[in-house]
Design an enzyme around this catalytic site. Sequence first.
Site, PDB file in Angstrom:
ATOM      1  N   TYR A 127      13.155  59.789 -35.876  1.00 24.17           N
ATOM      2  CA  TYR A 127      14.564  58.895 -35.218  1.00 24.17           C
ATOM      3  C   TYR A 127      14.792  58.319 -36.131  1.00 24.17           C
ATOM      4  CZ  TYR A 127      13.204  59.676 -30.608  1.00 24.17           C
ATOM      5  OH  TYR A 127      12.991  60.063 -28.716  1.00 24.17           O
ATOM      6  N   TYR A 159      22.678  68.044 -30.099  1.00 22.63           N
ATOM      7  CA  TYR A 159      22.791  67.225 -29.692  1.00 22.63           C
ATOM      8  C   TYR A 159      23.352  66.763 -29.018  1.00 22.63           C
ATOM      9  CZ  TYR A 159      21.118  62.596 -27.790  1.00 22.63           C
ATOM     10  OH  TYR A 159      21.000  61.291 -26.668  1.00 22.63           O
TER      11      TYR A 159
HETATM   12  C1  SAM Z   1      15.440  60.355 -26.520  1.00 22.20           C
HETATM   13  S1  SAM Z   1      14.351  59.428 -25.452  1.00 22.20           S
HETATM   14  C2  SAM Z   1      13.675  60.648 -25.894  1.00 22.20           C
HETATM   15  C3  SAM Z   1      13.169  61.222 -24.483  1.00 22.20           C
HETATM   16  C4  SAM Z   1      12.613  60.293 -23.039  1.00 22.20           C
HETATM   17  N1  SAM Z   1      10.908  60.426 -23.514  1.00 22.20           N
HETATM   18  C5  SAM Z   1      12.500  60.084 -21.895  1.00 22.20           C
HETATM   19  O1  SAM Z   1      11.842  60.279 -20.532  1.00 22.20           O
HETATM   20  O2  SAM Z   1      13.672  60.096 -21.826  1.00 22.20           O
HETATM   21  C6  SAM Z   1      13.953  58.422 -26.555  1.00 22.20           C
HETATM   22  C7  SAM Z   1      12.390  57.371 -25.828  1.00 22.20           C
HETATM   23  O3  SAM Z   1      11.327  57.963 -25.201  1.00 22.20           O
HETATM   24  C8  SAM Z   1      10.338  56.996 -25.504  1.00 22.20           C
HETATM   25  N2  SAM Z   1       9.972  57.949 -27.257  1.00 22.20           N
HETATM   26  C9  SAM Z   1       9.978  59.039 -27.483  1.00 22.20           C
HETATM   27  N3  SAM Z   1       9.105  58.891 -28.484  1.00 22.20           N
HETATM   28  C10 SAM Z   1       8.228  57.982 -28.391  1.00 22.20           C
HETATM   29  C11 SAM Z   1       6.859  57.938 -29.342  1.00 22.20           C
HETATM   30  N4  SAM Z   1       6.731  58.317 -30.744  1.00 22.20           N
HETATM   31  N5  SAM Z   1       6.195  56.543 -29.065  1.00 22.20           N
HETATM   32  C12 SAM Z   1       6.730  56.015 -27.696  1.00 22.20           C
HETATM   33  N6  SAM Z   1       7.777  55.832 -26.560  1.00 22.20           N
HETATM   34  C13 SAM Z   1       9.004  57.152 -26.888  1.00 22.20           C
HETATM   35  C14 SAM Z   1      11.197  56.174 -25.687  1.00 22.20           C
HETATM   36  O4  SAM Z   1      10.699  55.533 -24.257  1.00 22.20           O
HETATM   37  C15 SAM Z   1      12.222  56.512 -26.647  1.00 22.20           C
HETATM   38  O5  SAM Z   1      12.764  54.543 -25.844  1.00 22.20           O
END
Ligand code: SAM
Length: 515
Positions: free
Chosen positions: A483, A383
């Site tokens: 997370y 990361y």
């Molecule tokens: C580190 S980012 C992961 C990448 C993200 N999906 C993106 O498009 O940039 C974390 C965000 O992804 C979404 N996310 C990740 N895991 C999720 C889950 N299990 N359920 C819902 N949203 C999730 C949430 O919006 C979170 O704040």
Amino acid sequence: MPPKVVIPSTGGGNATRRVRTDKIYSIISNRIKGNEEQYLVWWKSESKTPPLSWHSITELVRCLEIVQDYITVREKTIRDAATLGKKRKSPDTAHDHEPRASPFDHLRIDNRWTPSSSRSQSVSSRSTTPASGSNGMIDVYNGVIESDADGLVFARSASGSSVAMIDVQALPTEEMFRTARTSKIEQANVLIRAEYVRRLRKVKGKKIHLVNVYDYTTPSLRFQYIDDYILRDGVYRADPATQMGCQKCSPHMGRSIGCEYTKKCDCLEYAAVDESRLTTDQIEDYNYALASGGSTMGFPKKFPYYCEGTKRQRAGTLVPFYLDSRNPIYECNDNCRCGLFCRNKNVQFGRQVEVEIFKTPNNRGWGLRCKEALHMGQFIDTYRGEVITDEEATRREEAGGMMKASYLYQLDKHAETEGLTKEEMYVVDGEFMGGPTKFMNHSCQPNCRQYTVSYNKHDHKVYDLAFFAIRDIPADEELTFDYLDKEEEDAEEDAPKGAVPCLCGAAKCRKWLWQ
Ligand SMILES: C[S@@+](CC[C@H](N)C(=O)[O-])C[C@H]1O[C@@H](n2cnc3c(N)ncnc32)[C@H](O)[C@@H]1O
């Protein structure tokens, strides 16, 4: 008369003209002219009546970040307008990100797309005080946006009382909104995608692919790929002189090559002791070292990776002890005597597998998967991001809210053993700069986990965060991690404050991303 609007020209004919990002304040509308997608550029200017001009998308290829910002807000506005009045929130809102402060703020647009209801006062009699120009005149356009012979668009000065006056602060007009909503933005989307893919090709290491079979969106062009941490103000690595490396090892000692002969390897000084290999004589000394906090140098250590002699596909993967424990992994480094082929060097060589950023089907935004099957214990990638102080992280978190939390990782592994206070610990922010692991989503039953990997046992504040597969993962299965990385917890029925619903779909889902 309002001040005359001057349209900046980048010179040259239309065909070669390229608008420069640093000259643009924002894009405020779009339309189709002939077969061409055009975007209304609001130029940077000291004047309260900044110049505006329509530009074809090909003229905007150097400012696709700004075009993408505009499209993102436009799409959200259209979606919001469609769901306006519905009691229930659209599931899409789970992933809607409000614009947040970023290192690129100087480029960020002040996007003027807001729901049309607040646009009804677009004529000059807006209740807010009209802005005054340097000559004291009220800064208004007369509502006529015209093209000149070169296709540049300008606002004609007021000419006669019969023409409706438009407050420049209220642009785009209602008519522009209507046109923009129904005008295609395909060419822009294609160019944005191509630009993102072009940037992915430049990222070091194995290929990163991009796949989206659900819509025309592309991840943000404001994200910058980096292959090492970027240390921000107030963040320091330990003095390089402390990174001695192992001096008693050599490339051809022990069972195989390198540092598997763990009793000698200085780098493994703080690695977990392999208690099963202690002799009866050693047990007493070991217990004494444990009780007194003394060095465990000279005792056999748990070696992190499978070495030669194991099944071929296993070689180099993390051994079960490390997979199951939270023990840090200490790798050898460039100053070691063990040589380049030491088995205790792995994460430092970076990603060795091709990955794919893909649009998830169930509103979790983008996700990450691997093109090939992965073995349990296989390293995937680190990361990356900006390393910032705790104070800066708090500032960014307060500006960004709960969503920001998912991109911030506190480097707190050694807090307890080294007595580090929260204020002393650093934080990695991977939101605007980082690697493909930025796209790894959360799962309550994940297939990957993040581990601490250090190349300098004396640096307790800066180390790598590395993702490893915690079970065999078939090709194309989404890569996820927890997370919270806590031991199993009961799902909470009621939403904790600021909680984001978890959409991981696992049988044992805890329901919320943060609790
Ligand atoms: C580190 S980012 C992961 C990448 C993200 N999906 C993106 O498009 O940039 C974390 C965000 O992804 C979404 N996310 C990740 N895991 C999720 C889950 N299990 N359920 C819902 N949203 C999730 C949430 O919006 C979170 O704040």
